[in-house]
Design a protein around this motif. Sequence first.
Motif, PDB file in Angstrom:
ATOM      1  N   SER A 112     111.315   3.827 -23.526  1.00 15.89           N
ATOM      2  CA  SER A 112     111.728   5.017 -24.273  1.00 15.89           C
ATOM      3  C   SER A 112     113.093   5.551 -23.845  1.00 15.89           C
ATOM      4  CB  SER A 112     110.673   6.123 -24.123  1.00 15.89           C
ATOM      5  OG  SER A 112     110.474   6.447 -22.760  1.00 15.89           O
ATOM      6  N   GLY A 113     113.801   4.829 -23.035  1.00 20.91           N
ATOM      7  CA  GLY A 113     115.061   5.326 -22.493  1.00 20.91           C
ATOM      8  C   GLY A 113     116.160   5.554 -23.511  1.00 20.91           C
ATOM      9  N   CYS A 114     116.118   4.851 -24.641  1.00 24.07           N
ATOM     10  CA  CYS A 114     117.167   5.028 -25.644  1.00 24.07           C
ATOM     11  C   CYS A 114     117.117   6.424 -26.255  1.00 24.07           C
ATOM     12  CB  CYS A 114     117.085   3.958 -26.724  1.00 24.07           C
ATOM     13  SG  CYS A 114     115.475   3.806 -27.499  1.00 24.07           S
ATOM     14  N   ARG A 115     115.954   7.053 -26.302  1.00 24.34           N
ATOM     15  CA  ARG A 115     115.838   8.428 -26.807  1.00 24.34           C
ATOM     16  C   ARG A 115     116.694   9.374 -25.979  1.00 24.34           C
ATOM     17  NH1 ARG A 115     110.755   8.992 -29.692  1.00 24.34           N
ATOM     18  NH2 ARG A 115     109.701   7.010 -29.579  1.00 24.34           N
ATOM     19  N   PHE A 116     116.544   9.275 -24.666  1.00 23.49           N
ATOM     20  CA  PHE A 116     117.282  10.166 -23.779  1.00 23.49           C
ATOM     21  C   PHE A 116     118.780   9.888 -23.852  1.00 23.49           C
ATOM     22  CE2 PHE A 116     118.930  11.283 -19.499  1.00 23.49           C
ATOM     23  CZ  PHE A 116     118.769  12.652 -19.606  1.00 23.49           C
ATOM     24  N   TRP A 117     119.153   8.618 -23.952  1.00 25.93           N
ATOM     25  CA  TRP A 117     120.571   8.279 -24.062  1.00 25.93           C
ATOM     26  C   TRP A 117     121.162   8.903 -25.323  1.00 25.93           C
ATOM     27  CZ3 TRP A 117     123.857   5.674 -27.371  1.00 25.93           C
ATOM     28  CH2 TRP A 117     125.132   5.419 -26.859  1.00 25.93           C
ATOM     29  N   VAL A 118     120.478   8.764 -26.454  1.00 32.18           N
ATOM     30  CA  VAL A 118     120.961   9.335 -27.715  1.00 32.18           C
ATOM     31  C   VAL A 118     121.076  10.854 -27.590  1.00 32.18           C
ATOM     32  CG1 VAL A 118     120.287   9.814 -30.114  1.00 32.18           C
ATOM     33  CG2 VAL A 118     120.245   7.468 -29.246  1.00 32.18           C
ATOM     34  N   HIS A 119     120.065  11.494 -27.025  1.00 36.05           N
ATOM     35  CA  HIS A 119     120.110  12.950 -26.868  1.00 36.05           C
ATOM     36  C   HIS A 119     121.298  13.367 -26.005  1.00 36.05           C
ATOM     37  CE1 HIS A 119     119.074  16.876 -25.101  1.00 36.05           C
ATOM     38  NE2 HIS A 119     118.725  17.120 -26.350  1.00 36.05           N
ATOM     39  N   THR A 120     121.536  12.648 -24.926  1.00 36.18           N
ATOM     40  CA  THR A 120     122.643  12.978 -24.020  1.00 36.18           C
ATOM     41  C   THR A 120     123.989  12.839 -24.729  1.00 36.18           C
ATOM     42  OG1 THR A 120     121.319  12.295 -22.117  1.00 36.18           O
ATOM     43  CG2 THR A 120     123.715  12.443 -21.799  1.00 36.18           C
ATOM     44  N   ILE A 121     124.165  11.782 -25.502  1.00 39.84           N
ATOM     45  CA  ILE A 121     125.411  11.587 -26.236  1.00 39.84           C
ATOM     46  C   ILE A 121     125.607  12.722 -27.239  1.00 39.84           C
ATOM     47  CG2 ILE A 121     126.701  10.076 -27.813  1.00 39.84           C
ATOM     48  CD1 ILE A 121     126.286   9.088 -24.799  1.00 39.84           C
ATOM     49  N   MET A 122     124.568  13.082 -27.944  1.00 43.00           N
ATOM     50  CA  MET A 122     124.670  14.181 -28.912  1.00 43.00           C
ATOM     51  C   MET A 122     124.974  15.505 -28.207  1.00 43.00           C
ATOM     52  SD  MET A 122     124.478  12.725 -31.814  1.00 43.00           S
ATOM     53  CE  MET A 122     124.157  14.038 -32.998  1.00 43.00           C
ATOM     54  N   TYR A 123     124.403  15.715 -27.038  1.00 44.55           N
ATOM     55  CA  TYR A 123     124.691  16.905 -26.240  1.00 44.55           C
ATOM     56  C   TYR A 123     126.175  16.941 -25.844  1.00 44.55           C
ATOM     57  CZ  TYR A 123     124.475  20.237 -22.373  1.00 44.55           C
ATOM     58  OH  TYR A 123     124.704  21.297 -21.530  1.00 44.55           O
ATOM     59  N   ASP A 124     126.684  15.795 -25.407  1.00 48.93           N
ATOM     60  CA  ASP A 124     128.095  15.702 -25.023  1.00 48.93           C
ATOM     61  C   ASP A 124     129.017  15.940 -26.213  1.00 48.93           C
ATOM     62  OD1 ASP A 124     127.284  15.088 -22.425  1.00 48.93           O
ATOM     63  OD2 ASP A 124     127.691  12.939 -22.621  1.00 48.93           O
ATOM     64  N   ILE A 125     128.676  15.364 -27.355  1.00 48.95           N
ATOM     65  CA  ILE A 125     129.482  15.533 -28.569  1.00 48.95           C
ATOM     66  C   ILE A 125     129.463  17.000 -29.003  1.00 48.95           C
ATOM     67  CG2 ILE A 125     129.588  14.944 -31.036  1.00 48.95           C
ATOM     68  CD1 ILE A 125     128.550  12.138 -30.233  1.00 48.95           C
ATOM     69  N   GLU A 126     128.301  17.616 -28.895  1.00 54.96           N
ATOM     70  CA  GLU A 126     128.178  19.045 -29.203  1.00 54.96           C
ATOM     71  C   GLU A 126     129.034  19.873 -28.244  1.00 54.96           C
ATOM     72  OE1 GLU A 126     124.727  22.443 -28.812  1.00 54.96           O
ATOM     73  OE2 GLU A 126     124.095  20.402 -29.265  1.00 54.96           O
ATOM     74  N   GLY A 127     129.054  19.492 -26.985  1.00 57.32           N
ATOM     75  CA  GLY A 127     129.853  20.190 -25.982  1.00 57.32           C
ATOM     76  C   GLY A 127     131.348  20.164 -26.276  1.00 57.32           C
TER      77      GLY A 127
END
Length: 164
Positions: A112-127
């Motif tokens: 399930s690690g790809c879920r967290f990676w996607v969330h982190t990237i979206m968080y960074d892009i939002e930042g």
Amino acid sequence: MVNLNPSQVLTDARRVGCIRVVVHVGDAIDGSDNHWSIYLLLQTGGSVRVNMVTEYGEIDGRLEWSDLAYLLTTSAIQHWDFPVTMAIEVRHVADTIYRNSRHRYQFSGGGSGCRFWVHTIMYDIEGRQYIAAGTSNNLWQHLQYLYRRDKDPLQINWVQGTFK
């Protein structure tokens, strides 16, 4: 499909109109997994897929960039679109990923690690204010489910990977 290397995406000036998060059918025969990836929908048509993958049985991730003629893959079960809030290019997203060392990822080993990676990237892009504030929080609720064709989503517990 054309694979892109880091130097290509870090200089890619094509404009991004929308960022799409996609849930794909996983590889398990019984439908017990999903894969998640990000698509940068280009204003000129087509997309660039941003995809963290690993080999079966391994945990070290490998970031793949693909130049695609389409906007949505046939392996998609579900997707969510997030319009960009300013004029950004592929290189801006690539810079965000590499600047934050998000290309150096270790999967959780639980599938399930790809879920967290996607969330982190979206968080960074939002930042970087490329997408609306609160986007990553809104996406979080969707990450809590296993998606299957022709069935209701199934809530799951999943394990986060780590960044090296």
